[in-house]
Design a protein around this motif. Structure first.
Motif, PDB file in Angstrom:
ATOM      1  N   GLU A  26      23.360  34.434  70.651  1.00 17.74           N
ATOM      2  CA  GLU A  26      24.514  34.020  69.837  1.00 17.74           C
ATOM      3  C   GLU A  26      25.735  33.764  70.707  1.00 17.74           C
ATOM      4  OE1 GLU A  26      24.258  36.298  65.690  1.00 17.74           O
ATOM      5  OE2 GLU A  26      23.646  37.565  67.381  1.00 17.74           O
ATOM      6  N   ALA A  27      25.928  34.569  71.745  1.00 19.98           N
ATOM      7  CA  ALA A  27      27.043  34.348  72.660  1.00 19.98           C
ATOM      8  C   ALA A  27      26.866  33.044  73.435  1.00 19.98           C
ATOM      9  CB  ALA A  27      27.182  35.529  73.618  1.00 19.98           C
ATOM     10  N   GLU A  28      25.638  32.738  73.818  1.00 17.99           N
ATOM     11  CA  GLU A  28      25.374  31.464  74.487  1.00 17.99           C
ATOM     12  C   GLU A  28      25.706  30.298  73.563  1.00 17.99           C
ATOM     13  OE1 GLU A  28      24.564  30.822  77.559  1.00 17.99           O
ATOM     14  OE2 GLU A  28      24.339  32.899  78.218  1.00 17.99           O
ATOM     15  N   GLY A  29      25.419  30.472  72.267  1.00 13.01           N
ATOM     16  CA  GLY A  29      25.781  29.450  71.296  1.00 13.01           C
ATOM     17  C   GLY A  29      27.285  29.246  71.215  1.00 13.01           C
ATOM     18  N   LEU A  30      28.052  30.338  71.263  1.00 12.58           N
ATOM     19  CA  LEU A  30      29.514  30.231  71.248  1.00 12.58           C
ATOM     20  C   LEU A  30      30.028  29.484  72.475  1.00 12.58           C
ATOM     21  CD1 LEU A  30      30.437  33.820  69.990  1.00 12.58           C
ATOM     22  CD2 LEU A  30      30.789  31.672  68.747  1.00 12.58           C
ATOM     23  N   LEU A  31      29.421  29.716  73.614  1.00 12.31           N
ATOM     24  CA  LEU A  31      29.818  29.001  74.832  1.00 12.31           C
ATOM     25  C   LEU A  31      29.577  27.497  74.683  1.00 12.31           C
ATOM     26  CD1 LEU A  31      28.398  31.494  77.461  1.00 12.31           C
ATOM     27  CD2 LEU A  31      30.819  31.000  77.094  1.00 12.31           C
ATOM     28  N   ARG A  32      28.450  27.135  74.086  1.00 13.72           N
ATOM     29  CA  ARG A  32      28.175  25.703  73.877  1.00 13.72           C
ATOM     30  C   ARG A  32      29.164  25.096  72.891  1.00 13.72           C
ATOM     31  NH1 ARG A  32      22.822  27.660  74.293  1.00 13.72           N
ATOM     32  NH2 ARG A  32      22.640  27.897  72.030  1.00 13.72           N
ATOM     33  N   MET A  33      29.502  25.828  71.841  1.00 14.83           N
ATOM     34  CA  MET A  33      30.481  25.335  70.866  1.00 14.83           C
ATOM     35  C   MET A  33      31.839  25.130  71.522  1.00 14.83           C
ATOM     36  SD  MET A  33      29.469  27.836  67.681  1.00 14.83           S
ATOM     37  CE  MET A  33      27.733  28.275  67.451  1.00 14.83           C
ATOM     38  N   SER A  43      45.563  27.052  80.485  1.00 15.38           N
ATOM     39  CA  SER A  43      46.518  28.158  80.399  1.00 15.38           C
ATOM     40  C   SER A  43      46.309  29.008  79.150  1.00 15.38           C
ATOM     41  CB  SER A  43      47.949  27.619  80.419  1.00 15.38           C
ATOM     42  OG  SER A  43      48.149  26.681  79.370  1.00 15.38           O
ATOM     43  N   ALA A  44      45.687  28.429  78.124  1.00 11.30           N
ATOM     44  CA  ALA A  44      45.328  29.193  76.926  1.00 11.30           C
ATOM     45  C   ALA A  44      43.954  29.801  77.163  1.00 11.30           C
ATOM     46  CB  ALA A  44      45.317  28.293  75.694  1.00 11.30           C
ATOM     47  N   LYS A  45      43.931  31.054  77.529  1.00 10.14           N
ATOM     48  CA  LYS A  45      42.696  31.675  78.013  1.00 10.14           C
ATOM     49  C   LYS A  45      41.966  32.522  76.979  1.00 10.14           C
ATOM     50  CE  LYS A  45      44.423  32.002  82.761  1.00 10.14           C
ATOM     51  NZ  LYS A  45      43.546  30.936  83.256  1.00 10.14           N
ATOM     52  N   LEU A  46      42.593  32.829  75.873  1.00  6.00           N
ATOM     53  CA  LEU A  46      42.083  33.887  75.001  1.00  6.00           C
ATOM     54  C   LEU A  46      40.980  33.413  74.055  1.00  6.00           C
ATOM     55  CD1 LEU A  46      43.114  36.794  75.048  1.00  6.00           C
ATOM     56  CD2 LEU A  46      44.389  36.293  72.960  1.00  6.00           C
ATOM     57  N   TRP A  47      39.937  34.237  73.952  1.00  4.12           N
ATOM     58  CA  TRP A  47      38.905  34.109  72.933  1.00  4.12           C
ATOM     59  C   TRP A  47      39.144  35.226  71.919  1.00  4.12           C
ATOM     60  CZ3 TRP A  47      33.716  31.543  73.758  1.00  4.12           C
ATOM     61  CH2 TRP A  47      33.772  30.605  74.796  1.00  4.12           C
ATOM     62  N   SER A 114      48.209  31.479  72.001  1.00  3.51           N
ATOM     63  CA  SER A 114      47.480  31.963  73.181  1.00  3.51           C
ATOM     64  C   SER A 114      45.969  31.802  73.084  1.00  3.51           C
ATOM     65  CB  SER A 114      47.798  33.443  73.413  1.00  3.51           C
ATOM     66  OG  SER A 114      47.355  34.230  72.314  1.00  3.51           O
ATOM     67  N   VAL A 115      45.460  31.391  71.920  1.00  7.40           N
ATOM     68  CA  VAL A 115      44.013  31.425  71.661  1.00  7.40           C
ATOM     69  C   VAL A 115      43.418  30.026  71.807  1.00  7.40           C
ATOM     70  CG1 VAL A 115      42.232  31.912  69.942  1.00  7.40           C
ATOM     71  CG2 VAL A 115      44.229  33.419  70.156  1.00  7.40           C
ATOM     72  N   ARG A 116      42.369  29.901  72.611  1.00 13.47           N
ATOM     73  CA  ARG A 116      41.676  28.628  72.763  1.00 13.47           C
ATOM     74  C   ARG A 116      40.478  28.528  71.804  1.00 13.47           C
ATOM     75  NH1 ARG A 116      41.469  26.944  77.350  1.00 13.47           N
ATOM     76  NH2 ARG A 116      39.631  25.598  77.265  1.00 13.47           N
ATOM     77  N   LEU A 117      39.831  29.657  71.536  1.00 17.23           N
ATOM     78  CA  LEU A 117      38.704  29.667  70.602  1.00 17.23           C
ATOM     79  C   LEU A 117      38.728  30.965  69.810  1.00 17.23           C
ATOM     80  CD1 LEU A 117      35.990  28.285  69.657  1.00 17.23           C
ATOM     81  CD2 LEU A 117      34.854  29.874  71.210  1.00 17.23           C
ATOM     82  N   GLU A 248      23.289  27.500  67.245  1.00 18.56           N
ATOM     83  CA  GLU A 248      23.102  26.971  68.591  1.00 18.56           C
ATOM     84  C   GLU A 248      24.103  25.880  68.934  1.00 18.56           C
ATOM     85  OE1 GLU A 248      19.042  25.795  69.003  1.00 18.56           O
ATOM     86  OE2 GLU A 248      18.285  27.855  68.906  1.00 18.56           O
ATOM     87  N   GLY A 249      24.948  25.511  67.955  1.00 20.52           N
ATOM     88  CA  GLY A 249      25.954  24.493  68.186  1.00 20.52           C
ATOM     89  C   GLY A 249      25.520  23.087  67.843  1.00 20.52           C
ATOM     90  N   ASP A 250      24.367  22.940  67.185  1.00 17.12           N
ATOM     91  CA  ASP A 250      23.874  21.624  66.795  1.00 17.12           C
ATOM     92  C   ASP A 250      24.371  21.262  65.397  1.00 17.12           C
ATOM     93  OD1 ASP A 250      22.397  21.364  69.179  1.00 17.12           O
ATOM     94  OD2 ASP A 250      20.720  22.474  68.324  1.00 17.12           O
ATOM     95  N   ASP A 251      24.593  19.972  65.176  1.00 15.78           N
ATOM     96  CA  ASP A 251      25.066  19.507  63.879  1.00 15.78           C
ATOM     97  C   ASP A 251      24.050  19.808  62.787  1.00 15.78           C
ATOM     98  OD1 ASP A 251      27.427  18.403  64.902  1.00 15.78           O
ATOM     99  OD2 ASP A 251      26.425  16.511  65.396  1.00 15.78           O
ATOM    100  N   VAL A 252      24.558  20.188  61.609  1.00 16.55           N
ATOM    101  CA  VAL A 252      23.699  20.386  60.450  1.00 16.55           C
ATOM    102  C   VAL A 252      24.354  19.725  59.244  1.00 16.55           C
ATOM    103  CG1 VAL A 252      22.686  22.554  61.249  1.00 16.55           C
ATOM    104  CG2 VAL A 252      24.762  22.609  59.871  1.00 16.55           C
ATOM    105  N   LYS A 253      23.529  19.336  58.306  1.00 13.67           N
ATOM    106  CA  LYS A 253      24.028  18.869  57.014  1.00 13.67           C
ATOM    107  C   LYS A 253      23.856  20.023  56.041  1.00 13.67           C
ATOM    108  CE  LYS A 253      23.560  15.272  53.476  1.00 13.67           C
ATOM    109  NZ  LYS A 253      25.027  15.110  53.389  1.00 13.67           N
TER     110      LYS A 253
END
Length: 267
Positions: A26-33, A43-47, A114-117, A248-253
């Motif tokens: 799930e964390a890998e999915g967040l990285l892809r998103m 400069s906006a570093k925060l998750w 301050s938040v990027r994601l 996983e970050g893939d488009d869905v309908k």
């Protein structure tokens, strides 16, 4: 939660054991998103994770070099997450604090812009009990996000009168302790006004240790949204939908009733 019940959220260690399986994926999915949708400056570093529980995503993301902040309304969850991050000697070490989803910016934990994601997955946002509470949360998130940042919201949409009751089973193991949860979801039978916009959730936990077995039962409610209600809420809050994706970050309908992750940006 019912008075006198001992549920999943009352015991941080049990919660963490149950939710640990699948965290890496799930964390890998967040990285892809992030790589696909975020355009914020470096400069906006925060998750940011609202209602972060034991901080399992943020701890995993810290191992990838991401600077994270999480908050939860439960002090026990925050204490557990803080202690675990310290014990693991993470660098950067995620920070955790006690706050509600309606008030978390400017308290020393999250600075404006301050938040990027930010991400709020698995229907956690539906713990907010009214549209007003949801609008307040989105206004706080608007303040927290940097330009080019996005907010990922995982939510199940219903179809009133057509969605049947359902059941999920979760299981986790750590050392000689096994935690199993059977969850029954009972949606409203029809949209009969605000009072009926709740899904009843019944949780049965079985905790097995060498010393014996323990059962815990609890129940709570989640606010429900059909597609029209959710779309109207986002419009009132002033947020645009950049996409709807899976874990996983893939488009869905998304076809209701069903679950999807909405990629949101403030207008």
């Amino acid at each position: 939660m019912e008075p006198g019940s001992i549920g999943l959220y009352n015991d941080a260690s049990v919660y963490d054991i149950l939710h640990a399986p699948g965290t890496r994926e799930e964390a890998e999915g967040l990285l892809r998103m992030h790589d696909r949708f975020v355009t914020a400056k470096a400069s906006a570093k925060l998750w940011l994770e609202p209602a972060c529980g034991t901080g399992r995503y943020l701890i995993r993301l810290a191992k990838k070099g991401k600077r994270g902040v999480g908050f939860d309304i439960d002090p026990g969850m925050v204490e557990y997450a803080t202690a675990r991050a310290k014990r693991l000697k993470l660098s950067p070490r995620p920070r955790f604090g006690v706050a509600s989803m309606e008030s978390f910016v400017g308290d020393g934990l999250v600075r404006p812009g301050s938040v990027r994601l930010a991400y709020n997955l698995i229907n956690t946002i539906r713990h907010l009990e009214s549209d007003d509470a949801m609008l307040g949360h989105f206004e706080q998130m608007r303040t927290a996000l940097a330009p080019g940042g996005v907010y990922l919201v995982g939510i199940s949409l219903t179809v009133y009168g057509l969605e049947p009751p359902s059941e999920d089973v979760w299981e986790g193991r750590r050392g000689r302790t096994t935690v199993r949860q059977v969850v029954n979801f009972v949606p409203p039978v029809a949209n009969a006004g605000r009072a009926r916009r709740t899904e009843r959730v019944f949780s049965h936990l079985t905790i097995r240790k060498p010393s014996g077995e323990e059962d815990r039962d609890s129940t709570y409610t989640l606010r429900t949204y059909d597609e029209g209600q959710w779309t109207k809420l986002l419009k009132r809050a002033g947020w645009s939908v950049l996409g709807v994706i899976d874990e996983e970050g893939d488009d869905v309908k998304l076809t209701a009733p069903g679950y999807g992750i909405f990629v949101l940006s403030p207008e």
